[in-house]
Enzyme design. Sequence first.
Site, PDB file in Angstrom:
ATOM      1  N   GLY A  46       5.634   7.786  -0.864  1.00 39.42           N
ATOM      2  CA  GLY A  46       4.983   6.980   0.156  1.00 39.42           C
ATOM      3  C   GLY A  46       5.897   5.862   0.618  1.00 39.42           C
ATOM      4  O   GLY A  46       6.816   5.456  -0.112  1.00 39.42           O
ATOM      5  N   GLN A  51       8.285  -2.060   4.408  1.00 44.28           N
ATOM      6  CA  GLN A  51       9.487  -1.645   3.662  1.00 44.28           C
ATOM      7  C   GLN A  51      10.645  -1.252   4.578  1.00 44.28           C
ATOM      8  O   GLN A  51      11.765  -1.091   4.116  1.00 44.28           O
ATOM      9  CB  GLN A  51       9.167  -0.476   2.730  1.00 44.28           C
ATOM     10  CG  GLN A  51       8.261  -0.870   1.566  1.00 44.28           C
ATOM     11  CD  GLN A  51       8.006   0.310   0.676  1.00 44.28           C
ATOM     12  OE1 GLN A  51       7.140   1.119   0.954  1.00 44.28           O
ATOM     13  NE2 GLN A  51       8.776   0.438  -0.391  1.00 44.28           N
ATOM     14  N   CYS A  93       9.108   2.203  -6.865  1.00 45.64           N
ATOM     15  CA  CYS A  93       8.942   1.828  -5.471  1.00 45.64           C
ATOM     16  C   CYS A  93      10.319   1.938  -4.824  1.00 45.64           C
ATOM     17  O   CYS A  93      11.314   1.561  -5.434  1.00 45.64           O
ATOM     18  CB  CYS A  93       8.435   0.391  -5.413  1.00 45.64           C
ATOM     19  SG  CYS A  93       8.290  -0.275  -3.749  1.00 45.64           S
ATOM     20  N   LEU A  94      10.362   2.435  -3.601  1.00 45.25           N
ATOM     21  CA  LEU A  94      11.666   2.600  -2.947  1.00 45.25           C
ATOM     22  C   LEU A  94      12.350   1.251  -2.697  1.00 45.25           C
ATOM     23  O   LEU A  94      13.556   1.204  -2.488  1.00 45.25           O
ATOM     24  CB  LEU A  94      11.519   3.391  -1.648  1.00 45.25           C
ATOM     25  CG  LEU A  94      11.081   4.856  -1.830  1.00 45.25           C
ATOM     26  CD1 LEU A  94      10.815   5.513  -0.493  1.00 45.25           C
ATOM     27  CD2 LEU A  94      12.103   5.656  -2.615  1.00 45.25           C
ATOM     28  N   HIS A 137      -0.869   1.865  -3.962  1.00 42.96           N
ATOM     29  CA  HIS A 137       0.481   1.281  -3.956  1.00 42.96           C
ATOM     30  C   HIS A 137       0.896   0.894  -2.532  1.00 42.96           C
ATOM     31  O   HIS A 137       1.354  -0.223  -2.286  1.00 42.96           O
ATOM     32  CB  HIS A 137       1.467   2.298  -4.560  1.00 42.96           C
ATOM     33  CG  HIS A 137       2.883   1.834  -4.599  1.00 42.96           C
ATOM     34  ND1 HIS A 137       3.582   1.651  -5.769  1.00 42.96           N
ATOM     35  CD2 HIS A 137       3.756   1.518  -3.603  1.00 42.96           C
ATOM     36  CE1 HIS A 137       4.804   1.230  -5.490  1.00 42.96           C
ATOM     37  NE2 HIS A 137       4.937   1.145  -4.175  1.00 42.96           N
ATOM     38  N   GLU A 138       0.718   1.830  -1.594  1.00 39.14           N
ATOM     39  CA  GLU A 138       1.154   1.567  -0.216  1.00 39.14           C
ATOM     40  C   GLU A 138       0.254   0.539   0.463  1.00 39.14           C
ATOM     41  O   GLU A 138       0.730  -0.314   1.203  1.00 39.14           O
ATOM     42  CB  GLU A 138       1.200   2.865   0.606  1.00 39.14           C
ATOM     43  CG  GLU A 138       2.118   3.944   0.048  1.00 39.14           C
ATOM     44  CD  GLU A 138       3.522   3.469  -0.306  1.00 39.14           C
ATOM     45  OE1 GLU A 138       4.035   2.526   0.332  1.00 39.14           O
ATOM     46  OE2 GLU A 138       4.099   4.022  -1.261  1.00 39.14           O
ATOM     47  N   HIS A 141       1.302  -2.937  -0.213  1.00 37.71           N
ATOM     48  CA  HIS A 141       2.455  -3.425   0.555  1.00 37.71           C
ATOM     49  C   HIS A 141       2.010  -4.160   1.828  1.00 37.71           C
ATOM     50  O   HIS A 141       2.682  -5.078   2.280  1.00 37.71           O
ATOM     51  CB  HIS A 141       3.365  -2.267   0.969  1.00 37.71           C
ATOM     52  CG  HIS A 141       4.372  -1.877  -0.080  1.00 37.71           C
ATOM     53  ND1 HIS A 141       5.349  -2.743  -0.530  1.00 37.71           N
ATOM     54  CD2 HIS A 141       4.561  -0.716  -0.748  1.00 37.71           C
ATOM     55  CE1 HIS A 141       6.096  -2.116  -1.436  1.00 37.71           C
ATOM     56  NE2 HIS A 141       5.637  -0.885  -1.598  1.00 37.71           N
TER      57      HIS A 141
HETATM   58 ZN    ZN Z   1       6.433   0.527  -2.852  1.00 42.18          ZN
END
Ligand code: ZN
Length: 196
Positions: A46, A51, A93-94, A137-138, A141
């Site tokens: 995701g 991000q 997480c990216l 999670h997303e 953000h």
């Molecule tokens: Zn993340």
Amino acid sequence: MTVRKIVKYGTPSLREKSKEVHKISKKVQILVDDLYDTLYAANGVGLAAPQIGENLRVFVIDVGMDAKTMNPITFINPKILKKEGAVNSYEGCLSFPEAYTNVRRYSYVKVKALDIKGRPFILEASEGSLLARAIQHEFDHLDGVLFIDHSRNRFEADKILTEKGLNPIDAKYLLEETELEEEIQKQPVQEEKKID
Ligand code: ZN
């Protein structure tokens, strides 16, 4: 169609609250295309707009594991309608290269959002699924919340972050999740799939 640079942990904009999308303009369509391009290039599950440096309430998820099972889902202006149960899992997480920590999540969520055509939809993510965890999670953000804020063990998380050359946890962001923790403690130990 562009693979964008992923904003890394430590950048102040990752802590900002993102703004609602008022119109699904060409700009928003390009943003969504770029989110998918960047997500697939990074082999993630995701990715949220902040991000890639756009503080708008948009994220994309694909829990399909390969080209055959691709299942892209776009969420614009998402709202979580219901959350239940508790689950403990390792997440990444990216924006945090290679750092995985143990976090608390609800095991089920029901979410409402708009798709890329502006049509509303409701999605239920089943108990403990990768999708249920990825949505939380997303969604976080978009409110400037990061997965490390849900850490079950701050000291273990700090050790992992430091090893990866990242800043340790800032206590002011840590979430009190007593009820979730109590739920987790009651359950048998289980191994969860990592997400990032
Ligand atoms: Zn993340």
